[in-house]
Design a protein around this motif. Structure first.
Motif, short mmCIF file in Angstrom:
data_model
loop_
_atom_site.label_atom_id
_atom_site.label_comp_id
_atom_site.label_asym_id
_atom_site.label_seq_id
_atom_site.Cartn_x
_atom_site.Cartn_y
_atom_site.Cartn_z
N LYS A 426 -1.69 28.33 26.81
CA LYS A 426 -1.82 27.26 27.79
C LYS A 426 -1.89 27.93 29.16
N LEU A 427 -3.06 27.93 29.74
CA LEU A 427 -3.24 28.62 31.01
C LEU A 427 -4.43 28.05 31.76
N ASP A 428 -4.42 28.24 33.06
CA ASP A 428 -5.47 27.72 33.92
C ASP A 428 -6.84 28.29 33.56
N LEU A 429 -6.87 29.53 33.09
CA LEU A 429 -8.14 30.16 32.75
C LEU A 429 -8.85 29.38 31.63
N LEU A 430 -8.08 28.82 30.71
CA LEU A 430 -8.68 27.99 29.66
C LEU A 430 -9.20 26.68 30.25
N THR A 431 -8.47 26.12 31.19
CA THR A 431 -8.95 24.92 31.86
C THR A 431 -10.29 25.19 32.53
N MET A 432 -10.39 26.31 33.21
CA MET A 432 -11.64 26.68 33.87
C MET A 432 -12.77 26.85 32.86
N LEU A 433 -12.47 27.53 31.74
CA LEU A 433 -13.48 27.71 30.69
C LEU A 433 -13.94 26.37 30.14
N THR A 434 -13.00 25.47 29.92
CA THR A 434 -13.33 24.15 29.40
C THR A 434 -14.22 23.37 30.37
N GLU A 435 -13.92 23.47 31.64
CA GLU A 435 -14.75 22.80 32.64
C GLU A 435 -16.14 23.40 32.70
N GLU A 436 -16.24 24.72 32.63
CA GLU A 436 -17.56 25.36 32.67
C GLU A 436 -18.35 25.05 31.40
N GLY A 437 -17.67 24.99 30.26
CA GLY A 437 -18.35 24.62 29.03
C GLY A 437 -18.88 23.21 29.08
N GLY A 467 1.65 39.44 31.74
CA GLY A 467 1.55 38.35 32.69
C GLY A 467 0.16 38.03 33.20
N VAL A 468 -0.83 38.89 32.95
CA VAL A 468 -2.17 38.65 33.47
C VAL A 468 -2.83 37.52 32.69
N PRO A 469 -3.34 36.48 33.35
CA PRO A 469 -4.07 35.43 32.63
C PRO A 469 -5.22 36.05 31.84
N ALA A 470 -5.26 35.83 30.54
CA ALA A 470 -6.22 36.54 29.70
C ALA A 470 -6.59 35.69 28.49
N ILE A 471 -7.88 35.65 28.18
CA ILE A 471 -8.37 34.96 27.00
C ILE A 471 -9.37 35.83 26.28
N VAL A 534 -8.76 31.64 43.94
CA VAL A 534 -7.60 31.09 43.26
C VAL A 534 -6.98 32.15 42.37
N TRP A 535 -5.71 31.94 42.06
CA TRP A 535 -4.98 32.83 41.15
C TRP A 535 -4.54 31.99 39.94
N PRO A 536 -5.31 31.97 38.87
CA PRO A 536 -4.89 31.21 37.68
C PRO A 536 -3.53 31.70 37.18
N ASN A 537 -2.82 30.82 36.52
CA ASN A 537 -1.51 31.18 35.98
C ASN A 537 -1.37 30.59 34.59
N TRP A 538 -0.25 30.89 33.98
CA TRP A 538 0.11 30.31 32.69
C TRP A 538 0.82 28.98 32.93
N SER A 539 0.94 28.19 31.88
CA SER A 539 1.68 26.94 31.99
C SER A 539 3.15 27.23 32.26
N GLN A 540 3.86 26.23 32.73
CA GLN A 540 5.27 26.42 33.07
C GLN A 540 6.10 26.84 31.87
N ASP A 541 5.70 26.39 30.66
CA ASP A 541 6.50 26.71 29.47
C ASP A 541 5.98 27.94 28.73
N SER A 542 5.02 28.65 29.30
CA SER A 542 4.49 29.84 28.64
C SER A 542 5.47 31.00 28.73
N PHE A 544 4.69 33.91 29.16
CA PHE A 544 4.14 34.92 30.06
C PHE A 544 4.25 34.51 31.53
N ARG A 545 4.69 33.29 31.80
CA ARG A 545 4.71 32.76 33.16
C ARG A 545 5.67 33.55 34.06
N ALA A 546 6.86 33.83 33.58
CA ALA A 546 7.85 34.50 34.42
C ALA A 546 7.40 35.89 34.80
N THR A 547 6.76 36.58 33.88
CA THR A 547 6.26 37.93 34.17
C THR A 547 5.21 37.89 35.27
#
Length: 556
Positions: A426-437, A467-471, A534-542, A544-547
């Motif tokens: 669950k991360l912003d990078l997936l949201t971006m991918l979904t929007e571009e798709g 911690g790096v947003p990655a898909i 922008v700096w994409p991040n992970w969801s609050q409950d991920s 990887f978020r704290a890292t």
């Protein structure tokens, strides 16, 4: 670390997209996607997967040909070398281990002496402990269920059993796999389900060795994949104390052999599995012992990641990474036709070819605002080692790396209406991918096989856990012609007949109708990230978020 959407079966898990987390400020985009040359992509795949490249095994002549080819293509595209000391290459020291000759392996089951054939009933790996031989006689075997010690879940399959001088026999995947619900997220595999975890836990438990029971469904691949991978050359990162991470013998056994072991101890295999799904499971000493005798040749070698850069015009110290692994299995056991070269056309000459074509597109277009790094990593097939090394020794700071887009078999067998990613995230990078798709008329599909543990099996994972947003992009399975049912059918055929086998070869008759769409989506996502701030991040409950948050002060 997908299936015959040109994505390999080991690399898919249910993903939940975040809601509308991104503001309109993400939109500072440059020119639309360029035209991609399918013939050029095909030629790169054909070249890299040809017999001349000998299956692209690390530390072989095939590696030298491969990395030189990639570097030459990057140079011709106009990239800047981004490796060590101004070169195209990042040195990756690895321990390389090989079994010398044919290992002598046997069990005594009940009172019956049972010789074992490497690659048939059993597949043992070359010891990665640095030792020159493995020799033991009549060591007891102990069945430890799923081999999980998870205090946060109140779970302990070991219950204090002493495994010193004993061989641990363990099931693959999580306790939830069979029933689909429980303490481990249901069908969604956790890291406890991965064979890598089970090897690590065996070392922590002080076992003399570990054997994972192979079943195709929970493993997500057939025995041929195990045999071809685990009887080949082994690689690992160079460790100060390799015995802290590995036992002297690590390997797999066929289900039938495991059932035989349990039967000799008066236990039905399915009943033992059912017991192992419960917290009160108790380890089962088996009425069986194992003996082994074989030499191991162990060397420290240097393999290489290949890195090329398109420097950013406005934020050159910020980075977007495209990655793909260049390696495959090299030369190994022959198939039924006598073919010993594991060409790896889809896994992953295709991802490397996509990486090169994207590099040409960025280098030939308007400079992006952020720098874009094109990273071809080594030794993915040996445990994501090239990407793990990069994550520990980054060429560009991880704190200012905006995101990673990995490609492992990024093309579909035919044109699809959907797309996905490898792993539950669950991360912003997936949201971006979904929007571009969506802009391209394609929709996101969560993976239908969360039990495969894909998140832990592709080169985005070492970056994600830091911690790096990655898909890792997946081209989808819903075919325009035949839908998801036909997509699954073709994927299953690939898994059975070609995945990690010599038959994964270039085919001039491939249907390439998806390729431009996949390249466009990959480009548009990276371009959006590289031309925004922008700096994409992970969801609050991920997890990887704290890292990631801990490095926030280093980002402008």
């Amino acid at each position: 670390m997908t299936s015959l959407t040109f994505r390999f079966p080991r690399k898919s898990l249910r993903t939940l997209a975040l809601g509308a987390l991104l503001s309109a400020s993400t939109a500072a985009l440059a020119a639309p996607a360029p035209k991609f040359d399918v013939a050029r992509i095909s030629n790169d795949i054909k070249t890299l997967s040809s017999d001349d490249f000998e299956g692209r095994g690390p530390a072989t002549p095939g590696e030298k040909k491969t990395i030189d080819y990639i570097a030459a293509q990057m140079k011709a595209a106009g990239l800047q070398p981004a490796g060590d000391k101004g070169s195209w290459f990042q040195s990756v020291p690895l321990r390389m281990s090989n079994i010398v000759g044919t290992p002598n392996l046997a069990m005594t089951i009940g009172s019956a002496a049972t010789p074992l054939s490497q690659g048939e009933q059993i597949a043992v790996r070359a010891a990665e402990t640095g030792q020159s031989s493995v020799a033991f006689k009549d060591l007891p075997l102990v069945f430890v269920g799923y081999g999980v010690k998870a205090p946060e879940r109140g779970w302990d399959d070991f219950k204090g059993v002493d495994l010193k001088g004993k061989i641990m026999v363990v099931l693959v995947n999580d306790p939830d796999f069979e029933g689909g619900e429980g303490d481990f997220g249901g069908k969604l595999m956790t890291y406890y389900g991965r064979w890598t975890y089970k090897y690590e836990e065996a070392a922590r438990q002080g076992a003399a060795g570990v054997l994972v029971v192979h079943e195709s469904a929970p493993a997500s691949y057939g025995w041929a994949t195990v045999k071809n991978s685990d009887t080949n050359t082994m690689f690992d990162i160079v460790r100060a104390d390799p015995k802290a991470a590995h036992t002297q013998m690590e390997g797999w056994i066929q289900k039938d052999l495991a059932a035989q072991l349990l039967k000799a101890s008066g236990i039905d295999f399915e009943a033992a599995k059912a017991a192992a799904r419960k917290k009160d499971f108790q380890p089962i000493p088996l009425k069986a012992t194992m003996s082994a005798d074989y030499a191991v040749k162990s060397d420290i070698i240097t393999s290489y990641n290949v890195a090329g850069l398109v420097r950013g015009s406005k934020y050159p110290d910020e980075t977007v990474i495209y990655s793909a692994h260049w390696d495959h299995l090299g030369v190994g056991l022959p198939d039924a036709k006598g073919d010993r070269i594991y060409n790896g056309a889809l896994d992953n000459a295709s991802g490397t070819a996509a990486l090169l074509e994207l590099a040409r597109s960025y280098a030939g277009g308007p400079p992006p605002q952020r720098s874009v790094l094109f990273l071809a990593v080594t030794a993915e097939e040996k445990g994501l080692l090239g990407s793990e090394f990069y994550a520990d020794n980054p060429l560009r700071p991880l704190a200012t790396t905006a995101g990673v887009i990995n490609m492992d078999g990024p093309f579909a067998i035919e044109k699809t209406t959907d797309f996905s990613i490898s792993g539950a995230a669950k991360l912003d990078l997936l949201t971006m991918l979904t929007e571009e798709g969506g802009k391209l008329g394609r929709h996101y599909t969560p993976d239908s096989r969360p039990e495969a543990g894909s998140f832990y099996r592709s080169d985005h994972f070492p970056m994600a856990k830091r911690g790096v947003p990655a898909i890792s992009y997946d081209a989808g399975n819903e075919l325009v012609n035949g839908g998801a049912a036909r997509g699954k059918e073709l994927a299953d055929i690939y898994t059975r007949d070609r995945y990690h086998q010599p038959a994964d070869e270039y085919d001039a008759s491939w249907n390439t109708s998806s390729w431009v769409g996949d390249m466009t989506l990959l480009y548009n996502l990276g371009n959006r990230l590289a031309n925004g701030h922008v700096w994409p991040n992970w969801s609050q409950d991920s997890e990887f978020r704290a890292t990631r948050d801990a490095t926030a002060a280093q980002r402008p």
